[in-house]
Write an enzyme that holds these catalytic residues in place. Structure first.
Site, PDB file in Angstrom:
ATOM      1  N   GLU A 182     -43.027   3.486  45.138  1.00  7.11           N
ATOM      2  CA  GLU A 182     -42.066   2.630  45.859  1.00  7.11           C
ATOM      3  C   GLU A 182     -40.713   2.588  45.148  1.00  7.11           C
ATOM      4  O   GLU A 182     -40.100   1.532  45.020  1.00  7.11           O
ATOM      5  CB  GLU A 182     -42.633   1.214  46.042  1.00  7.11           C
ATOM      6  CG  GLU A 182     -43.891   1.178  46.860  1.00  7.11           C
ATOM      7  CD  GLU A 182     -44.278  -0.241  47.320  1.00  7.11           C
ATOM      8  OE1 GLU A 182     -43.716  -1.212  46.808  1.00  7.11           O
ATOM      9  OE2 GLU A 182     -45.130  -0.345  48.224  1.00  7.11           O
ATOM     10  N   GLU A 253     -50.550   2.847  51.839  1.00  6.14           N
ATOM     11  CA  GLU A 253     -51.019   1.463  51.635  1.00  6.14           C
ATOM     12  C   GLU A 253     -50.872   0.682  52.932  1.00  6.14           C
ATOM     13  O   GLU A 253     -49.778   0.293  53.303  1.00  6.14           O
ATOM     14  CB  GLU A 253     -50.187   0.723  50.574  1.00  6.14           C
ATOM     15  CG  GLU A 253     -50.370   1.224  49.181  1.00  6.14           C
ATOM     16  CD  GLU A 253     -49.629   0.359  48.166  1.00  6.14           C
ATOM     17  OE1 GLU A 253     -49.319  -0.802  48.477  1.00  6.14           O
ATOM     18  OE2 GLU A 253     -49.362   0.869  47.074  1.00  6.14           O
TER      19      GLU A 253
END
Ligand SMILES: *[C@@H]1O[C@H](CO)[C@@H](O)[C@H](O)[C@H]1NC(C)=O
Ligand SMILES: *[C@@H]1O[C@H](CO)[C@@H](O)[C@H](O)[C@H]1NC(C)=O
Ligand SMILES: *[C@@H]1O[C@H](CO)[C@@H](O)[C@H](O)[C@H]1NC(C)=O
Ligand SMILES: *[C@@H]1O[C@H](CO)[C@@H](O)[C@H](O)[C@H]1NC(C)=O
Ligand SMILES: *[C@@H]1O[C@H](CO)[C@@H](O)[C@H](O)[C@H]1NC(C)=O
Ligand SMILES: *[C@@H]1O[C@H](CO)[C@@H](O)[C@H](O)[C@H]1NC(C)=O
Ligand SMILES: *[C@@H]1O[C@H](CO)[C@@H](O)[C@H](O)[C@H]1NC(C)=O
Ligand SMILES: CC(=O)N[C@H]1CO[C@H](CO)[C@@H](O)[C@@H]1O
Length: 578
Positions: A182, A253
């Site tokens: 991320e 995710e």
């Protein structure tokens, strides 16, 4: 009994092709991953090896397989593997090779998210704290010291997997790996030091030649041939797609629920919502969906990040204890009821031995400084606890004064001449706080002892190496002086025999305040029963005691309580579902 909302995976309508794990390059195109020449639609499940015990791994993987899962995804936990620079640990819960081999033994694929920055609600986002003292280091950007250590760890992990033939290209189960995590969320904060780091990380990873694709999650400009992937609850709607028509749609995710912080209300997500988003993602060419988490497990010891609860994603398809929910053949889910039966009470004072550590005074401290030291830099994260003590000269018969303290986090207990005069703490959203208490002072020398406590280090944001915790400002009138010392303990301990049956056990700590628990020397994590949610109850009351931590007889339970909880209300309970 505790009523719990249930999450399950609404995949009844999707047909999953059976998998045979064999050697061969893993490649991809715009439609899917291609393994051994075959296109794959894959359902993946996050299970993190250090959040359960090796004794639990086979059962968890087996239940995931029964749930229709093809791939087990895990992060690699750098701080666990290299707690001291150059000293590696791959034993017990850190035995990642054993975990991957267990996945292989059950015929599933593995997805290895190396990071090595992982966030993951793990202490310091998985970075070992010793990095903080590397001269000139700035984490996660175009910075030579950081890149050197990141490359070193990444290379070590890849070589370890290769030497055990664990990549699919070698006949092993690993079909994907991830570098960074991320990063796009923080990239702008690094200005011109951000983009070259992304390119460097991509090239460094690709040059390790694993024979399987690399991913970067939440990194829209992931350099070729790295696949950019989506994280979140609504990737069915929010993901604009890969940055090249030749890359597949992967969802790394899809949060089945969310992690919990102490003092926050429980978060639940309906299975119907998950099912809808998964179906939408697949309809939009998605070919891999990962459930984060499928089994959350336990943040044992001091591994949880700031304010994160010890129980991790208890509402995932497999609960903290590894138990699965029952659900009918449609996607309708019955709300499971957790059944708690008390196996052992610790309600007799004779069961306990109590130790109270003295409250240290300035005169006995061995480490001195004439300024307030930053908490983490001083403890080096070896302990949550740091005493700031000073001696305060008061020349007056008026015994009233006001103590004002500003802290960058996370908890503070203030003592004057050995007597508790006040406590205060921050929370997950705002770790910093102030304490203001009227205190009694005697004419002469007063001993002020301030116990600063961290509850796990932050796991997210840019420039983690510059974060501060502990006391920033202390005032009584206008005199200011400080020093720090060692750990402080009020310890409690008792011995007990394990229940005869092979059952899931939770320690009920409702009667306690805040602290940490050890069973036969192994920490089962921090507890914080006194930090209530807005609804007025602690988020977590039961703390998982894995069977492998127990002996049949004479188990030793040690509790470090920093408030005034009563151990006589503790019980060891059997957890099951009905
Ligand atoms: C399950 O629990 C949720 C949330 O508590 C509730 O809204 C729902 O009505 C329950 N469903 C059943 C079948 O009991
Ligand atoms: C890099 O890792 C190797 C082991 O894989 C170790 O021997 C070496 O000291 C490490 N170098 C640094 C700078 O940490
Ligand atoms: C899915 O793939 C097909 C065939 O490659 C393509 O025509 C279509 O635009 C893709 N859908 C999306 C949402 O990108
Ligand atoms: C940490 O301590 C060292 C000396 O021990 C000091 O040089 C450094 O500035 C400190 N860093 C922070 C963030 O306080
Ligand atoms: C404080 O104590 C000192 C020494 O015992 C004494 O001389 C002084 O008068 C006291 N001051 C007050 C305000 O009580
Ligand atoms: C503070 O500590 C010093 C040194 O032990 C002691 O002499 C003094 O009496 C203490 N002050 C109070 C008010 O207890
Ligand atoms: C008993 O414990 C073992 C090891 O933890 C586990 O594999 C097994 O499934 C358990 N059996 C029952 C009946 O719970
Ligand atoms: C990328 C994404 O979809 N993120 C979402 C994940 O779920 C949380 C909680 O519902 C949302 O706040 C995020 O926007």
């Amino acid at each position: 009994m505790e009523q719990r909302a249930l999450l399950a995976l609404g995949l009844a309508a999707l047909i999953i092709v059976g998998i045979a794990v064999e050697g061969g390059e893993v490649s991809y195109d715009g439609r899917s991953l291609i393994i051994q020449g075959q296109r794959k639609l894959l359902f993946s499940a996050s299970i993190h090896y250090p959040r359960s015990t090796p004794q639990m791994w086979a059962g968890l993987i087996e239940k995931a397989k029964e749930g229709g899962i093809d791939v087990i995804q895990t992060y690699v936990f750098w701080s666990l593997h290299e707690p001291v620079q150059g000293q590696y640990d791959f034993s017990g819960r850190a035995d990642i090779v054993r975990f991957i081999k267990e996945i292989q033994a059950q015929g599933l694929y593995a997805s290895l998210r190396i990071g090595p920055f992982i966030e993951a609600e793990w202490n310091y986002g998985g970075l070992p704290f010793w990095l903080h003292d590397v001269p000139g280091i700035v984490y996660r950007c175009d910075n030579e010291p950081f890149k050197m250590h990141m490359q070193n760890l990444t290379t070590k992990i890849v070589n370890m997997m290769k030497s055990e033939s664990l990549y699919a290209s070698q006949g092993g189960p690993i079909i994907l790996s991830q570098i960074e995590n991320e990063y796009q969320l923080v990239e702008d904060a690094f200005h011109e030091k951000g983009p070259p780091y992304v390119k460097w990380a991509a090239q460094m990873a690709v040059e390790l030649q694993t024979g399987v694709p690399w991913m970067m999650c939440k990194q829209f400009d992931a350099p070729d041939p790295i696949i950019n992937t989506c994280n979140g609850m609504k990737c069915g709607e929010s993901f604009p797609g890969p940055n090249s028509p030749n890359k597949p749609w992967l969802w790394t995710e899809n949060w089945t629920t969310q992690y919990q912080a102490y003092g926050e209300d429980p978060i639940t997500r309906s299975p119907q919502d998950i099912a809808f988003q998964v179906a939408l993602f697949v309809a939009r060419n998605g070919t891999l969906v990962n459930y984060y988490m499928y089994h959350g497990g336990t943040n044992f010891g001091r591994t949880a990040s700031a304010f994160t609860t010890t129980s991790y994603y208890d509402d995932a398809p497999l609960d903290e204890y590894g138990m699965s929910y029952t659900f009918d053949s449609h996607i309708n889910v019955e709300n499971n009821t957790r059944l708690i039966t008390t196996s052992k009470k610790f309600d007799e004072p004779e069961m306990w031995e109590e130790f109270r550590d003295p409250i240290p005074k300035f005169v006995v401290t061995s480490m001195r400084s004439n300024k307030l030291l930053e908490h983490m830099n001083t403890t080096k994260d070896k302990s949550d606890y740091l005493w700031y003590t000073f001696s305060y000269q008061h020349e007056s018969s008026n015994s009233k004064a006001v103590l004002k303290v500003q802290s960058a986090g996370h908890v503070l207990h203030a003592f004057v001449d050995g007597v508790l005069v006040g406590s205060a703490h921050g929370n997950h959203k705002r770790p910093n706080f102030r304490l203001e208490n009227t205190i009694p002072l005697t004419n002469g020398s007063n001993n002020i002892s301030l116990l600063s406590v961290t509850v796990g280090l932050r796991d997210s944001g840019a420039y983690l190496e510059r974060r501060a915790a502990g006391l920033r400002r202390v005032k009584i009138h206008d005199i200011q002086k400080s020093s720090d010392l060692t750990n402080y303990r009020w310890g409690y301990q008792t011995r007990f025999d394990a229940p005869a049956e092979n059952v899931s056990l939770g320690l009920n700590l409702r009667s306690m305040g805040k602290g940490e628990v050890w069973v036969n020397g192994q920490s089962i994590g921090r507890y914080w029963a006194s930090f209530l949610t807005p609804q007025g109850s602690p988020y977590q009351t039961w703390y998982h005691v894995p069977g492998s931590f127990l002996k049949p007889k004479d188990n030793l339970l040690v509790i470090l309580e920093e408030q005034n909880g009563s151990p006589l209300g503790i019980s060891l309970d059997i957890i099951s579902t009905v």
